[in-house]
Design an enzyme around this catalytic site. Sequence first.
Site, PDB file in Angstrom:
ATOM      1  N   ASP A 167       9.883  -6.407 -17.856  1.00 47.08           N
ATOM      2  CA  ASP A 167       9.770  -5.710 -16.579  1.00 47.08           C
ATOM      3  C   ASP A 167      11.182  -5.414 -16.085  1.00 47.08           C
ATOM      4  O   ASP A 167      11.911  -6.325 -15.701  1.00 47.08           O
ATOM      5  CB  ASP A 167       9.036  -6.571 -15.548  1.00 47.08           C
ATOM      6  N   LYS A 230       5.525   0.365 -12.584  1.00 47.70           N
ATOM      7  CA  LYS A 230       5.172  -0.785 -11.741  1.00 47.70           C
ATOM      8  C   LYS A 230       5.723  -0.554 -10.350  1.00 47.70           C
ATOM      9  O   LYS A 230       6.837  -0.052 -10.200  1.00 47.70           O
ATOM     10  CB  LYS A 230       5.760  -2.042 -12.382  1.00 47.70           C
ATOM     11  N   LYS A 266       1.067  -0.818 -12.948  1.00 47.93           N
ATOM     12  CA  LYS A 266       1.009  -2.203 -12.478  1.00 47.93           C
ATOM     13  C   LYS A 266       1.437  -2.299 -11.026  1.00 47.93           C
ATOM     14  O   LYS A 266       2.618  -2.247 -10.717  1.00 47.93           O
ATOM     15  CB  LYS A 266       1.912  -3.093 -13.349  1.00 47.93           C
TER      16      LYS A 266
END
Lengths: 335, 310
Positions: A167, A230, A266
């Site tokens: 991430d 995300k 996400k």
Amino acid sequence: MSTDTAVPATTATDAAERAREILGVSRLTNRALTSWLHGLPGVDQVGAEARAASLGTRSIKTTSKAWAIDTAISMIDLTTLEGADTPGRVRGLATRALTPDPSDLSTPRPAAVCVYGDMVGHAKDVLGDSGVKVAAVATAFPSGRASMAVKLADTADAVSAGADEIDMVIDRGAFLSGDYLTVFDQIVAVKEACGGARLKVIMETGELVTYDNVRRASYLSMLAGGDFIKTSTGKVQPAATLPVTLIMLQAVRDWRALTGQMVGVKPAGGIRTSKDAIKFLVTVHEVAGEDWLDNHWFRFGASSLLNDLLLQRQKVSTGAYSGADYIADDSPSLY
Amino acid sequence: MSTTTRKPAKSAAPSRVDVRKTYKLYIGGKFPRSESGRSYEVFSTGRSPKFLANAAQGSRKDARDAVVAARKAQSGWAGATAYNRGQVLYRVAEVMESRRSQFVAEVQAAEGLTAARAEANVSAAIDRWVWYAGWSDKFAQVLGGANPVAGPFFNLSSPEPTGVVAALAPQGSSLLGLVSVVAPIIVSGNTAVVLASQERPVPAITLAEALATSDVPGGVVNLITGVTSEVAPWLASHRDVNAIDLTGAADAPDVVWGDLERAAADNLKRVLRPAGSGVTAVEPDFTAEPGLERLEAFLETKTVWHPKGI
């Protein structure tokens, strides 16, 4: 990993070439990126918020609710990103991911455990080849304020420790000052450093100010080869709101229409209740489509959400309201 | 329309339209509407029942929210000093005293009493708060203490609150009975989810207003009005409720208290059975001196062994 993602861009030259092709330019410059991103249709703010609010009013009951709870559990990236994280706490979290509810072994497992890079090994020790993935935040999370060399070393370190997913945070300073090429190059470089690991690109929507910027950042991240977009780090408020997620879902849907490639979404931060989670699932279904209702393409970045989903799951299966005595206590131990 | 019709004065003062009340629930220190959006009509007791108010008809989800609020408030309330809890309870009696005339009118209408009986009833209810407030820093000495043991130890037993207690308020005695049920639960540090009398909820709602304007922290007492047989089973089976007081199961329509006790057994709740024997539950006489049974019913005993020099 990610065999069915069919991401064509694995090297920097591939990514740049594909970007040139999509933009229809011979040389990838900041000007070309700017005119492409600013040429995207603007977001109707009122419309997006109204649409998100109306999707949030759907009532999901009985068997659909049971399905939604199980699906939501299977989509969780069980997260601990605290300065006070210890190897013991990470192991505890990983053990929880393997057996979320010891009183009911039919409970699905979360998709992944999300930790800081130095904790990847501890999580991997527990999870092994259980199928629960290890995600690591990298690139000077959460601010992203570090030199490129440090960001790449951070990424490579997590990957070599066994992280299945990375991430990363984008450089919001560069993005907001209009330096899209820098953001693009950084994502491409980190993607290259990821090797086989899937890359989630954190846009930190709470700092992007407008929905138009969220849309541009989503397209920029996908253009640069991100496997997931995300919303947030969870360290900035507001984090994952429903309208922002809706705009991102529209982006991945349109991206597939444009390139044939699927990108995951996400939302992370601030999703605490089952009710919230179900609202997101409804939005996924209505905006992006059923293909995204799978933990390969949609995740929740959350820590306390799992407990609430387990309480709801116990209510559905036993018929009686459950309580905190029947789920694990996540609060950090003093000892 | 108007139920209190004034005789027109000489100057023909304009007749006033009644302000009809629609009450809400009391959960976590706030007054929310029922999640279900429902309400029901409440009438007075007597030969010619009169419309009194609309009360919120609480649902299982309101009960769920109330339990969450009670759980959240419990550790803080139990952590307050006994002296402080006594002060807070005494303050409730003060606020009730200043609302005395309202309570008298409502009890009179709800229970069909004479003005004098209602007055005596409210006085007894206020005195009951004061009585229990006084027990806050005394019951531990009476119910706990040093135990003689055969060994070189101090052995001490001390009563601690059970946790979150659900209470079915008496159906008949709308204020004195309610106070006699709620005060012994909260004085020791428990928090309460109270299901008010189905037919006589108005004095209970006014008590909630008194609690909200006194020093009782939000969530310590939560009040749900509605149909007892609809909500009570959810409280009885709730895993996060530690004890249930079934006093109000007596005379509640369509409620079999044995079923509630069975549901409560699922997570080993403490159960205070209604008065009476077998299936024929009755409402106790709340005017009598209460004793410590109700207080004791919602306490756990912690026993500590401490070595002493030989």
